[in-house]
Structure formats: C-alpha cells, structure tokens
Design an enzyme around this catalytic site. Structure first.
Site, mmCIF file in Angstrom:
data_model
loop_
_atom_site.group_PDB
_atom_site.id
_atom_site.type_symbol
_atom_site.label_atom_id
_atom_site.label_comp_id
_atom_site.label_asym_id
_atom_site.label_seq_id
_atom_site.Cartn_x
_atom_site.Cartn_y
_atom_site.Cartn_z
ATOM 1 N N ASN A 111 0.843 -1.199 0.000
ATOM 2 C CA ASN A 111 0.000 0.000 0.000
ATOM 3 C C ASN A 111 0.876 1.246 0.000
ATOM 4 O O ASN A 111 2.098 1.146 -0.067
ATOM 5 C CB ASN A 111 -0.949 -0.036 1.199
ATOM 6 C CG ASN A 111 -0.181 -0.098 2.498
ATOM 7 O OD1 ASN A 111 0.607 0.779 2.804
ATOM 8 N ND2 ASN A 111 -0.362 -1.183 3.257
ATOM 9 N N ARG A 112 0.254 2.398 0.119
ATOM 10 C CA ARG A 112 0.986 3.643 -0.145
ATOM 11 C C ARG A 112 1.685 4.248 1.070
ATOM 12 O O ARG A 112 2.165 5.377 1.011
ATOM 13 C CB ARG A 112 0.020 4.663 -0.750
ATOM 14 C CG ARG A 112 -0.419 4.301 -2.164
ATOM 15 C CD ARG A 112 -1.465 5.285 -2.665
ATOM 16 N NE ARG A 112 -1.110 6.650 -2.371
ATOM 17 C CZ ARG A 112 -1.969 7.593 -2.003
ATOM 18 N NH1 ARG A 112 -3.246 7.307 -1.897
ATOM 19 N NH2 ARG A 112 -1.560 8.817 -1.745
#
Ligand code: PMT
Length: 396
Positions: A204-205
C-alpha cells in the site's frame, strides 16, 4: 524555543557547526555563538554571524554594554552546546580551567550542557581524553559520541563530527519535557508486502513517515523506543532501536515478541488486510488474459494484541479512512479493544499517505475526541503524545 549558546572550538569540524547554527535559526531558536581563537582559524565569526543571525563572541575581555560577557552569557542561555569539542578544550573543561571566554562561560553556566567531541581517532581513544570525557559526564555534561568514518587526515575510526540532525535531536531531548522517561514505547510504521511470487508483492501507499515521527517524538521525550518497520526509505530516528519486517505475518511475530516489554503500543503501520493464499515458487507467466488471485485475510495484529495485553498497557491504533472516518474509527476503537485511535483521511492528497503533513482526530476510550488540525507530522506526533500522557495516567 530554547536560547542556545553554541560554543565552537578549533577542530576541522568547526565549519560543520555553521550549518548547526543555521538549522537552529531556521527552527526559530535564539542563538549566540562563542568561538575560541583556534576555531576562528577554521571558520570565520562573520560566517557564523550571518548564517545563525547570532552575535559571535571571541574575546573574554570584551564587555557588552559594560557587562562582563561570561557571566551574562551563562545566565542568558537555556543550553550550552560545545560543537565540535576538541581534546584540548575537553581537558580544560574537565579540570575547571577558565582561560578563555568559552571555558569561563562553561564554568559559570548552571543549565544543561551538551558536548560533541570530534577529533582524530587516536586523540579520541587516548586514555587521557577518555578520562576527561568521563569526568565531564560525571559532572553533568551530556556527551554525544562521535561517529565512525573517514577522518580529515585520511585515517579511519571513531572521531567524526556526527550529523547535525543528531545534535538537534539531543538539544530537543535535553531541553524537552522528559515525561516519557523509562516508558517502553513500541511503534509500528510503514507498509507490509505480501508476496505473490518471487518478483511481485501486494502493498500500500504508506511511506512510514507518520510512524517514524511517532517514534522520534517518543524518543525526544526520553522513552525507550522499539520501532518495527515495514519496507520504507527513511533513516532510523536517532537513539531508536529498529527491526525491519516485510510481510504482515513477520510484523505480527515481531510485535507479539515485544508485547511483554511494551508500556505503550502505537500501531501506525498500514498492515495488509488480505494476502495471496498461494505464493508461487516461480515467477507467474503471462499465459492468460486474466489472473485471479485467491486471497485470505491476514491476522489482525491489534486483535492478537488484545488477547495477550496486560493491565496498564496503553494500546493505540491508527485508522486510515476514505469515508465516514469518525464512525469507522469509533468502531475500530471498540472492536480492537484500543485505548485510543487516531483517525486520518487518506483520500486527501495534502495529508495522510506519503505527505509531510497530517490532520487527525484522536478518539479516546472514554469518549474524548480531540481534533488536531493540519500540521507537520512531527507536530501531530508531539500532540498525540501529549494526549497519550494525560490518558495513560487515568488507566485503572
Ligand atoms: O506512512 P505514511 O505515509 O506517513 O502514512 C501514514 C498512515 C496514513 C499510514 C497512518 O497515519 C495510518 O493511518 N496508519 C494505519 C493504516 C491502517 O492500516 O489503517 P486501518 O484502518 O486499515 O487499520 C486500523 C488499525 O489496525 C491500524 O492501527 C493498523 O495498524 C491495524 N491493523 C490493520 C490490519 C491488520 N491486519 N492488523 C492490524 O493491526
């Protein structure tokens, strides 16, 4: 903001202290500089004065408006920082010799003192210097050890002037509230990576910035900090012990291993909720137009924590939300058995993932809710710890 008296002695690293003065100025600190005669051979008073917006003093027999300098300066400062500290000045300071403005001021100064020794490795390791530094420490000086590395004369060893960021950190720690002293704080940060095959993974980011700022803020307040980090591109905060993990399973194991030790747990990591059931041993080939991954839920680390946590352990979660932020965060606070949850909106691009900034609502178990408006993650982290502090003392 602290009033910092920066004292510079005559080592090759004197030029590096110019940047320290500049950084202190940028942070809004009031700076005054003392330079020994030898220091002025390595860097000029004019440079220090211009970069730090500081008055620079070099002469013990100067007066300022008729007032003797060493007594005035020693009363003015909140902290005295000697950077770099040479072996010669270390010897004088440890024996109470007061033969120049720096040594006279240090002798008269009653506040916290930080020394940053920096010199040739053989001078640093000479028993005379070792004893002098120990003596300074016994007399209340904080000593920031030099780093290992290449030295000015081509030798290699311990003696290098440390990074100015570490000196700034020490100034904050020494002048800070000290209210997490001896508290064991476990922080998770960054994303997890869930492997699909030897070359691909799901992630994820998260950049890890929020978690790293939490770790740093706790360390500045003298906590013992253990940071469990997913793969990120960040430097370990000074004084923090860090363990690197990749998958959610590795993160879970690392957290559970440290649970007995922790007084406060801060789960800022963005842990994957699902992972591929099968990890292909070989790279998956591009043989068909579609690829379906069979996914299974990862273990919820906070749920696992709730099964083993002991009384008076304070557990904090973060909630990364894209809609109904407060409602969802309140649900997680309850269902994961937390003392506190920090809700942030990860749809916004000016805060949250990978930003230097965040804006959060802190929700507490007793129903208290505190909004922290958009600010740098370091300030948000500091404010969160202020709230943790007041709620922790109320634990049964
Ligand atoms: O890293 P940055 O780029 O600075 O961004 C910061 C951040 C947005 C990642 C951070 O502020 C944040 O919100 N972290 C939590 C992200 C997240 O996983 O939120 P969640 O709502 O999915 O999970 C709620 C809580 O459960 C979190 O504390 C999480 O660590 C925990 N969790 C989640 C899944 C799982 N399997 N186990 C868990 O313990």
């Amino acid at each position: 903001m602290a009033k910092v008296l920066l004292a510079v002695t005559g080592g090759i690293a004197a030029y590096k202290a110019i940047d320290l003065g500049g950084s202190l100025r940028k942070r809004g600190e009031e700076v005054r500089v003392i330079m020994t005669k030898a220091a002025t051979r390595f860097a000029t008073p004019l440079t220090f004065s211009a970069v730090s917006a500081a008055t620079v003093y070099t002469d013990a027999f100067e007066t300022e408006n008729g007032i003797i300098l060493h007594t005035t300066l020693s009363k003015w400062a909140d902290i005295l920082v000697v950077a770099p500290l040479t072996a010669n000045t270390a010897a004088k300071l440890s024996d109470g010799i007061a033969d120049n403005l720096l040594t006279m001021t240090a002798l008269a100064f009653e506040g916290p003192k930080l020394a940053v020794p920096s010199m040739n490795v053989r001078m640093y390791e000479n028993p005379v210097t070792v004893n002098n530094l120990l003596k300074l420490q016994r007399n209340g000086w904080n000593i920031l050890e030099p780093s290992y590395g290449h030295l000015a004369d081509g030798e290699y060893g311990k003696g290098r002037y440390p990074e100015n960021d570490n000196i700034l950190f020490e100034i904050d720690r020494i002048t800070g509230p000290n209210d997490f002293k001896d508290v064991n704080v476990l922080v998770t940060a960054g994303p997890t990576q869930e492997p699909i095959d030897p070359v691909r993974y799901l992630t994820n980011r998260s950049s890890g910035k929020m978690g790293y700022e939490m770790a740093k803020a706790a360390k500045v307040r003298n906590a013992n900090v253990y940071l469990i980090s997913g793969p990120v591109d960040l430097k370990t905060p000074y004084g923090v012990e860090r363990k690197d993990v990749k998958s959610s399973e590795e993160m879970k194991e690392a957290v559970l291993e440290k649970m007995e030790w922790a007084d406060v747990v801060i789960m800022a990591a963005a842990v994957a909720d699902y992972k591929p059931v099968f990890i292909s041993e070989q790279k998956i080939k591009k043989n068909s137009d579609e690829l379906n991954l069979h996914m299974a839920k990862t273990s919820d680390i906070l749920m696992e924590i709730s099964k083993v946590r002991r009384p008076r352990q304070f557990v904090i979660g973060f909630a990364a939300e894209t809609q109904n932020a407060l409602e969802n965060a309140k649900h997680k606070l309850k269902s994961k058995g937390l003392d506190m949850i920090i809700s942030n909106d990860v749809m916004r691009t000016d805060i949250g993932f990978d930003s230097e900034y965040n804006e959060v609502t802190v929700l507490c178990k007793n129903g208290d809710a505190v909004r922290l408006s958009r600010n740098k993650k370091c300030s948000i982290a500091k404010n969160i710890l202020d709230i943790v502090k007041t709620h922790r003392v109320k634990l049964p």
